[in-house]
Design an enzyme around this catalytic site. Sequence first.
Site, PDB file in Angstrom:
ATOM      1  N   THR A  47      95.755 -30.157 -66.060  1.00 54.01           N
ATOM      2  CA  THR A  47      95.349 -31.325 -65.267  1.00 54.01           C
ATOM      3  C   THR A  47      95.591 -31.122 -63.774  1.00 54.01           C
ATOM      4  O   THR A  47      95.165 -31.937 -62.971  1.00 54.01           O
ATOM      5  CB  THR A  47      96.063 -32.615 -65.742  1.00 54.01           C
ATOM      6  OG1 THR A  47      97.455 -32.456 -65.513  1.00 54.01           O
ATOM      7  CG2 THR A  47      95.802 -32.910 -67.196  1.00 54.01           C
ATOM      8  N   CYS A  79      84.393 -38.724 -71.211  1.00 50.36           N
ATOM      9  CA  CYS A  79      84.332 -37.519 -72.058  1.00 50.36           C
ATOM     10  C   CYS A  79      85.467 -37.494 -73.072  1.00 50.36           C
ATOM     11  O   CYS A  79      85.789 -36.426 -73.591  1.00 50.36           O
ATOM     12  CB  CYS A  79      84.405 -36.295 -71.162  1.00 50.36           C
ATOM     13  SG  CYS A  79      85.978 -36.192 -70.296  1.00 50.36           S
ATOM     14  N   CYS A  84      84.699 -48.599 -67.217  1.00 54.55           N
ATOM     15  CA  CYS A  84      83.416 -49.181 -67.598  1.00 54.55           C
ATOM     16  C   CYS A  84      82.931 -49.955 -66.379  1.00 54.55           C
ATOM     17  O   CYS A  84      83.675 -50.757 -65.823  1.00 54.55           O
ATOM     18  CB  CYS A  84      83.560 -50.119 -68.788  1.00 54.55           C
ATOM     19  SG  CYS A  84      82.026 -51.021 -69.128  1.00 54.55           S
ATOM     20  N   LEU A 135      70.227 -64.076 -64.695  1.00 59.30           N
ATOM     21  CA  LEU A 135      71.656 -64.090 -64.355  1.00 59.30           C
ATOM     22  C   LEU A 135      72.214 -62.699 -64.032  1.00 59.30           C
ATOM     23  O   LEU A 135      73.420 -62.502 -64.007  1.00 59.30           O
ATOM     24  CB  LEU A 135      72.458 -64.690 -65.516  1.00 59.30           C
ATOM     25  CG  LEU A 135      72.143 -66.130 -65.895  1.00 59.30           C
ATOM     26  CD1 LEU A 135      73.079 -66.610 -66.993  1.00 59.30           C
ATOM     27  CD2 LEU A 135      72.255 -67.056 -64.700  1.00 59.30           C
ATOM     28  N   ALA A 159      98.372 -42.121 -64.329  1.00 55.28           N
ATOM     29  CA  ALA A 159      97.054 -41.752 -64.882  1.00 55.28           C
ATOM     30  C   ALA A 159      96.699 -42.680 -66.039  1.00 55.28           C
ATOM     31  O   ALA A 159      97.107 -43.832 -66.081  1.00 55.28           O
ATOM     32  CB  ALA A 159      97.032 -40.290 -65.283  1.00 55.28           C
ATOM     33  N   GLU A 179      72.526 -60.905 -61.362  1.00 53.92           N
ATOM     34  CA  GLU A 179      73.306 -60.637 -60.153  1.00 53.92           C
ATOM     35  C   GLU A 179      74.298 -61.739 -59.796  1.00 53.92           C
ATOM     36  O   GLU A 179      75.264 -61.491 -59.081  1.00 53.92           O
ATOM     37  CB  GLU A 179      72.350 -60.489 -58.960  1.00 53.92           C
ATOM     38  CG  GLU A 179      71.378 -59.346 -59.083  1.00 53.92           C
ATOM     39  CD  GLU A 179      70.283 -59.487 -58.042  1.00 53.92           C
ATOM     40  OE1 GLU A 179      70.298 -58.717 -57.081  1.00 53.92           O
ATOM     41  OE2 GLU A 179      69.421 -60.372 -58.186  1.00 53.92           O
ATOM     42  N   ARG A 232     106.822 -47.990 -56.637  1.00 52.59           N
ATOM     43  CA  ARG A 232     105.490 -47.414 -56.510  1.00 52.59           C
ATOM     44  C   ARG A 232     104.503 -48.476 -56.087  1.00 52.59           C
ATOM     45  O   ARG A 232     104.591 -49.627 -56.504  1.00 52.59           O
ATOM     46  CB  ARG A 232     105.126 -46.895 -57.899  1.00 52.59           C
ATOM     47  CG  ARG A 232     103.729 -46.513 -58.148  1.00 52.59           C
ATOM     48  CD  ARG A 232     103.610 -45.985 -59.562  1.00 52.59           C
ATOM     49  NE  ARG A 232     102.628 -44.923 -59.573  1.00 52.59           N
ATOM     50  CZ  ARG A 232     101.332 -45.124 -59.752  1.00 52.59           C
ATOM     51  NH1 ARG A 232     100.873 -46.335 -59.938  1.00 52.59           N
ATOM     52  NH2 ARG A 232     100.503 -44.108 -59.737  1.00 52.59           N
ATOM     53  N   CYS A 258      87.611 -40.670 -65.462  1.00 52.16           N
ATOM     54  CA  CYS A 258      86.764 -41.789 -65.906  1.00 52.16           C
ATOM     55  C   CYS A 258      86.810 -42.038 -67.411  1.00 52.16           C
ATOM     56  O   CYS A 258      86.450 -43.114 -67.860  1.00 52.16           O
ATOM     57  CB  CYS A 258      85.322 -41.581 -65.459  1.00 52.16           C
ATOM     58  SG  CYS A 258      84.405 -40.398 -66.463  1.00 52.16           S
TER      59      CYS A 258
HETATM   60  C1  FAD Z   1      92.929 -37.851 -63.473  1.00 52.10           C
HETATM   61  C2  FAD Z   1      94.356 -37.530 -63.116  1.00 52.10           C
HETATM   62  C3  FAD Z   1      95.201 -38.552 -62.749  1.00 52.10           C
HETATM   63  C4  FAD Z   1      96.515 -38.292 -62.409  1.00 52.10           C
HETATM   64  N1  FAD Z   1      97.311 -39.326 -62.040  1.00 52.10           N
HETATM   65  C5  FAD Z   1      98.599 -39.093 -61.684  1.00 52.10           C
HETATM   66  C6  FAD Z   1      99.442 -40.152 -61.279  1.00 52.10           C
HETATM   67  O1  FAD Z   1      99.050 -41.318 -61.226  1.00 52.10           O
HETATM   68  N2  FAD Z   1     100.704 -39.844 -60.934  1.00 52.10           N
HETATM   69  C7  FAD Z   1     101.177 -38.565 -60.978  1.00 52.10           C
HETATM   70  O2  FAD Z   1     102.329 -38.349 -60.670  1.00 52.10           O
HETATM   71  N3  FAD Z   1     100.415 -37.559 -61.362  1.00 52.10           N
HETATM   72  C8  FAD Z   1      99.134 -37.784 -61.706  1.00 52.10           C
HETATM   73  N4  FAD Z   1      98.333 -36.739 -62.077  1.00 52.10           N
HETATM   74  C9  FAD Z   1      98.864 -35.374 -61.987  1.00 52.10           C
HETATM   75  C10 FAD Z   1      99.478 -34.924 -63.298  1.00 52.10           C
HETATM   76  O3  FAD Z   1     100.677 -35.583 -63.507  1.00 52.10           O
HETATM   77  C11 FAD Z   1      99.733 -33.430 -63.194  1.00 52.10           C
HETATM   78  O4  FAD Z   1      98.493 -32.828 -63.016  1.00 52.10           O
HETATM   79  C12 FAD Z   1     100.334 -32.887 -64.459  1.00 52.10           C
HETATM   80  O5  FAD Z   1     101.566 -33.433 -64.705  1.00 52.10           O
HETATM   81  C13 FAD Z   1     100.410 -31.379 -64.472  1.00 52.10           C
HETATM   82  O6  FAD Z   1     100.751 -30.939 -65.771  1.00 52.10           O
HETATM   83  P1  FAD Z   1      99.871 -29.888 -66.587  1.00 52.10           P
HETATM   84  O7  FAD Z   1     100.591 -29.600 -67.834  1.00 52.10           O
HETATM   85  O8  FAD Z   1      98.505 -30.384 -66.745  1.00 52.10           O
HETATM   86  O9  FAD Z   1      99.886 -28.674 -65.588  1.00 52.10           O
HETATM   87  P2  FAD Z   1      98.876 -27.471 -65.479  1.00 52.10           P
HETATM   88  O10 FAD Z   1      97.684 -27.888 -64.710  1.00 52.10           O
HETATM   89  O11 FAD Z   1      98.638 -26.861 -66.783  1.00 52.10           O
HETATM   90  O12 FAD Z   1      99.767 -26.506 -64.584  1.00 52.10           O
HETATM   91  C14 FAD Z   1     100.141 -26.877 -63.294  1.00 52.10           C
HETATM   92  C15 FAD Z   1     100.993 -25.797 -62.627  1.00 52.10           C
HETATM   93  O13 FAD Z   1     102.240 -25.745 -63.233  1.00 52.10           O
HETATM   94  C16 FAD Z   1     102.558 -24.438 -63.632  1.00 52.10           C
HETATM   95  N5  FAD Z   1     103.313 -24.541 -64.887  1.00 52.10           N
HETATM   96  C17 FAD Z   1     103.004 -25.326 -65.937  1.00 52.10           C
HETATM   97  N6  FAD Z   1     103.945 -25.246 -66.867  1.00 52.10           N
HETATM   98  C18 FAD Z   1     104.852 -24.365 -66.410  1.00 52.10           C
HETATM   99  C19 FAD Z   1     106.060 -23.851 -66.935  1.00 52.10           C
HETATM  100  N7  FAD Z   1     106.551 -24.250 -68.117  1.00 52.10           N
HETATM  101  N8  FAD Z   1     106.738 -22.962 -66.189  1.00 52.10           N
HETATM  102  C20 FAD Z   1     106.265 -22.556 -64.987  1.00 52.10           C
HETATM  103  N9  FAD Z   1     105.144 -23.022 -64.455  1.00 52.10           N
HETATM  104  C21 FAD Z   1     104.450 -23.909 -65.148  1.00 52.10           C
HETATM  105  C22 FAD Z   1     101.248 -23.740 -63.772  1.00 52.10           C
HETATM  106  O14 FAD Z   1     101.410 -22.376 -63.521  1.00 52.10           O
HETATM  107  C23 FAD Z   1     100.413 -24.407 -62.720  1.00 52.10           C
HETATM  108  O15 FAD Z   1     100.599 -23.776 -61.492  1.00 52.10           O
HETATM  109  C24 FAD Z   1      97.001 -36.962 -62.440  1.00 52.10           C
HETATM  110  C25 FAD Z   1      96.166 -35.912 -62.829  1.00 52.10           C
HETATM  111  C26 FAD Z   1      94.843 -36.196 -63.162  1.00 52.10           C
HETATM  112  C27 FAD Z   1      93.942 -35.076 -63.571  1.00 52.10           C
HETATM  113  S1  FES Z   2      79.715 -48.307 -68.216  1.00 50.92           S
HETATM  114 FE1  FES Z   2      80.500 -49.408 -69.879  1.00 50.92          FE
HETATM  115  S2  FES Z   2      78.748 -50.235 -70.783  1.00 50.92           S
HETATM  116 FE2  FES Z   2      77.983 -49.329 -68.956  1.00 50.92          FE
HETATM  117  S1  FES Z   3      87.101 -37.882 -67.352  1.00 52.18           S
HETATM  118 FE1  FES Z   3      85.266 -38.243 -66.300  1.00 52.18          FE
HETATM  119  S2  FES Z   3      83.998 -36.768 -67.236  1.00 52.18           S
HETATM  120 FE2  FES Z   3      85.878 -36.284 -68.024  1.00 52.18          FE
END
Ligand code: FAD
Ligand code: FES
Ligand code: FES
Length: 1335
Positions: free
Chosen positions: A270, A55, A152, A1264, A346, A1266, A430, A52
């Site tokens: 993530t 934060c 928002c 206004l 994302a 609604e 996609r 969202c």
């Molecule tokens: C809100 C949100 C929206 C998203 N939207 C999309 C989207 O639209 N499309 C999409 O494709 N993805 C989406 N994602 C997923 C996102 O792409 C993956 O979560 C992200 O790429 C993972 O990377 P990270 O660095 O955060 O991994 P981490 O969470 O840090 O690690 C993930 C895993 O990978 C392993 N790892 C990490 N690095 C290494 C390394 N170098 N060697 C070995 N293992 C490793 C870790 O051990 C763990 O198991 C979304 C995620 C969130 C939270």
């Molecule tokens: S959520 Fe954006 S102003 Fe209320």
């Molecule tokens: S992105 Fe929603 S609280 Fe962090």
Amino acid sequence: MPSPSNSDELIFFVNGKKVIEKSADPETSLLSFVRKVLRLTGTKYGCGGGGCGACTVMVSRYDPKSKKIHHYPATACLVPICSLHGAAITTVEGVGSIKKRVHPVQERLAKCHGTQCGFCSPGMVMSIYTLLRNHPEPTPEQITEALGGNLCRCTGYRPIVESGKTFCGESTVCQMKGSGKCCMDQDEGSFVSREEKMCTKLYNEDEFQPFDPSQEPIFPPELIRMAEDPNKRRLTFQGERTTWIMPATLKDLLELKASYPKAPLVMGNTTVGPNIKFKDEFYPVFISPLGLPELYFVNTTNDEVTIGAGYSLAQLNDALYFIVSDQPKEKTKTYHALLKHLRTLAGPQIRNMATLGGHVVSQPNFSDLNPILAAGNATINVISKEGTRQIPLNGPFLEGSPEANLRPEEVVLSISIPYSTQWHFVSGLRMAQRQENAFAIVNAGMSVKFEEGTNTIKDLQMFYGHVGPTVVSASQTCKRLIGRQWDDQMLSEACRWVLEEIRIPPAAEGGMVEFRRTLIISLLFKFYLKVRRGLNKMDPQKFPDIPENFVSALDDFPIQTPQGIQMFQCVDPKQPQQDPVGHPVMHQSAIKHATGEAVFVDDMPPIDQELFLAVVTSTRAHAKILSIDISEALACPGVVDVITAEDVPGDNNHSGEILYAHNEVICVGQIICTVAADTYAHAKAAAKQVKIAYEDIEPKIITIEQALAHNSFLSDERKIEQGNVEHAFENVDQIIEGEVHVEGQEHFYMETQTILAIPKAEDKEMVLHLGTQFPTHVQEYVAAALKVPRSRIACHMRRTGGAFGGKVTKPALLGAVSAVAANKTGHPIRFILERGDDMLITAGRHPLLGKYKIGFMNNGEIKAADVEYYINGGCTPDESELVMEFIVLKSENAYYIPNFRCRGRACKTNLPSNTAFRGFGFPQATVVVEAYISAVAAKCNLLPEEVKEINMYKRTSKTAHKQTFNPEPLRRCWKECLEKSSFYARKQAAEEFNKKNFWKKRGLAVVPMKFTIGIPIAFYNQAAALVHIYLDGSVLLTHGGCELGQGLHTKMIQVASRELNIPQSYVHLSETSTITVPNAIFTAGSMGTDINGKAVQNACQILLDRLQPIIKKNPKGKWEEWIGKAFEESISLSATGYFKGYQTNMDWEKEEGDAYPYYVYGASFSEVEVDCLTGAHKLLRTDIFMDAAFSINPALDIGQVEGAFIQGMGFYTIEELKYSPEGVLYSRGPDDYKIPTVTEIPEEISVTLVHSQNPIAIYSSKGLGEAGMFLGSSVLFAIYDAVSAARRERGLSNTFPLNSPATPEVIRMACVDQFIDMIPSDDPSTFTPWSIHVS
Ligand SMILES: Cc1cc2nc3c(=O)[nH]c(=O)nc-3n(C[C@H](O)[C@H](O)[C@H](O)COP(=O)(O)OP(=O)(O)OC[C@H]3O[C@@H](n4cnc5c(N)ncnc54)[C@H](O)[C@@H]3O)c2cc1C
Ligand code: FES
Ligand code: FES
């Protein structure tokens, strides 16, 4: 495992101040650290899962290699504090504050009216601020991109984007298409010639402070020294249950990975973070190699590019961008495909946190990058203590085959992505519910290599995401196609084979089975066309091009920067300067919203001995509770008590609403008990240990259809009838019958329901602070639950982060639940619903089923209508009966149908109880009306707009419930809307476009509206205010209305300022409370300003009357002097103002009454383009004309209209709640419930406030809040217009089910074509679907 005493110091900076954590806990997120430990509460909780943006903070790190500082946005809820060693964090407080200096980003967001409730505002500020730190003069596109990860729910984004655009170098004011004049002004004369001059400026740029990027805080030098320190050592942070280890070198990392093979390598967190939070994964050890130089590099050779695994997706994007601009296109096709998906994957926060390595290794089944990497023959370079090796990033790897995967002790160093070659094509495809920041419904990476100079397939690869538990390769199909020509015959076989190879079972998780199957081949077709086009470009003689009318199928819709114009009546130049009424005054709290200084309930400091509450909710829709075992929960650390129905001293069931389930549960999500503990983490952990045994009870009713079968209703039928319906049906040319289903909607207010209940030591008093639209209701429920007089219960409401109807009744229940816990434990209780619990427990807009029979003449004149409505009320009464009454009274909308019968009933089901939602039934029911108008038009071969015109009220008339009204403003809005939008010219242009484009279609619609405000029960319209004047002349104003973001308090200050004839700055408005104004009715029904304004006016007039003798004696005196004198003369300087309310009434026996005080009229035009192959749509333009009468504050009114329109548009298009057949709500957060983001709003939007008379209301204004919601349906009907065009061209009937929402699934499946014909249909009796519709 290291012992706690070995914990190292964690060092980072927050807003320039050094933080040293001696016992940093890996389980602590940055969000909870800044909010709870540092007490920086500007950073908000909205979802906890990165979805969202509430934060958002800025993270800055120094890179010793490049000697550069890297600033990026991050969602603090997913950042473990332990990952921050050596980083500098900037929160909204660090950007600027009222106490020190408001930053231009904050100031402009506020002054451009980019805040309403203000809960999203700090996140918005941080996203724009971070962009400016990297690009002091951004482009408009960069602004839009920067905001893609921030939701928002109030504003509709346009003013937020506009505030950002004020930093752009190029002119961004509406000088569209290079003409130097506004694109909306095709007919400039139209407004100027009117009596009132129209204004278009809602703020004055000249008031903005200049932006000087050189004034930003510097990066802490100490962190530079730390980063450059050559003697880095391993760091360990030991928490309560987990250990975080940061290796110093690659060798150290490999040692660690060998010692702790199961420990995740936390990079962006993530994937790991959400899995821990939402899937209950637990890891005792985390290894964090963030910053190890071996993971951060780009290496280019003659054959490939190798990118370090530590690169964030944003850095990957930049690296690829650089490469594609440097290399010939034929070499970079894979990179282009990746770049396309990186733009929408994302939002920017996640793209900056998530790493390439993490993405590849976590292998999400929805991955947007892995299918392309696989199609592009990428390889994974891994390392362990044993040495290095390469793993092909191919089908076996993605499908999780153990032999093809990483070994637990291995680490990914980098990914190598080869260049493409001349006879080689790579694409990423996609489709998602929303263009940006939404997981794909289906995605794909495809590549084909041809024998040199031919179209003979040498190699083919197709990988699909979100079609099964992993990304799937269509390897068999690809193998069979080798050697084939790239032609239609090949395509047709490829489609058949791929559907045989990739089977999505009928009950597959995620549902949308036939749609996903269709997408598999629709995406393949897109790839086929792209390659054919590519071949033609290479050798036009040999390879014919694709048909001209197929070309537009190739591209996805571009993401444009929205722009708009707002028109409103100028203030009379003769009006005194000091009088703020009619001016676009900024929201009273806007600056505080933008600086994060506006205090929401959970921002209030901890209270001594306070406890946190976590809920245990029913997992069954209808069942007997056999037992509740709380013993294990009570034994958990930090737990103080578990509260059940037994602990309610008074009414556990008040007016049919149950606080704690007793003996029986009647929906999934019903509260059974709550756990009170010293921290929320402890309360939540203990809540999971409560064991409940159930025995299912039949029947279990989930849908309206089931309710009808079981005769299960919450209320009696309501009916309105006029004329002789049966007789009329006998005398018409044609009769049509149909059904319309309209699904529900989640409020998705950004601030979840939050309550602070504080028991007092004396006289059984209890004080509650909460976000509510109805403090009196909370007081009533709490008093009933505690069995004390209402006078002992005080409810305080300062502001709330959005409400939209969701905080009318539900806070009373949740308030009483908290009060019972506070009463039992004797401790203050802090009860903050997590997003998932909030969505589950509090429900939303009523799903609706409309059945109609319409009799009409061949010229489109409707003579008779017989309409039945049923709403899914859920398991308790809530406001369902009232919603149904509103539907029956209002749903004729703008049309006069002489013989009209409308009936409605609220169904009782085993779903959480649905409740009020902006428009209160009107937005659902009126879709049915517009749908039957469209159906009549189709039968008469007319445009829907023509049928609307024919049947619209034209002169002073009576509604079906016999209330007289004058529709003149309706006619004006309608006419202006048709004219100003150039409807007929655009319609013609769209038809031309449609002739030339087979796979993309344009559609247009204009929707008229006759809406009402208020309630048909007179005493519900009363209001009171209390005004004190202090001896220094300052005024404290309070009234019974609640500030929900709509700017009610701002308007009340404007009223008081006019009435007392003092500057606005003299008037202060702090909060709403049951102590100052008793028995106030709810702030809903669009009448907040109407009724409270009259009460404030009354109080001020009483006070001014009292002052008159003094003013008369000293007419040139100052306000302060008069007040001093009044005090000396013992004149009371405090007054209660009162408004008895509009005298509305409704006699249901006679089926008549003056049910509403007045009508609000409007009309909106929308034009969309639909992608018939994927079901995506793009909103090209919207024009809204809203009858505002006289606007007290055009900025706030336009804000309400635009915000409601976008909320309505979301409701009618992409917002989709998914329920299991067992009544379990799946949609519990932004990941699986998509509200519009900045990319969904119209490319061009114009809003005009139309002037009319409304003497009954304060200053002749209109409510206004609604009305804009329903106007969002112009997008729905424009989509259906486009779909009709597609169907006509394909020889299909142009009458087809017209339900809401028109999701991509609905759109795609309605555009029936040869691909849909190939999809196997499943026999519904052979499986239980994953999800069902409940309307
Ligand atoms: C809100 C949100 C929206 C998203 N939207 C999309 C989207 O639209 N499309 C999409 O494709 N993805 C989406 N994602 C997923 C996102 O792409 C993956 O979560 C992200 O790429 C993972 O990377 P990270 O660095 O955060 O991994 P981490 O969470 O840090 O690690 C993930 C895993 O990978 C392993 N790892 C990490 N690095 C290494 C390394 N170098 N060697 C070995 N293992 C490793 C870790 O051990 C763990 O198991 C979304 C995620 C969130 C939270
Ligand atoms: S959520 Fe954006 S102003 Fe209320
Ligand atoms: S992105 Fe929603 S609280 Fe962090």
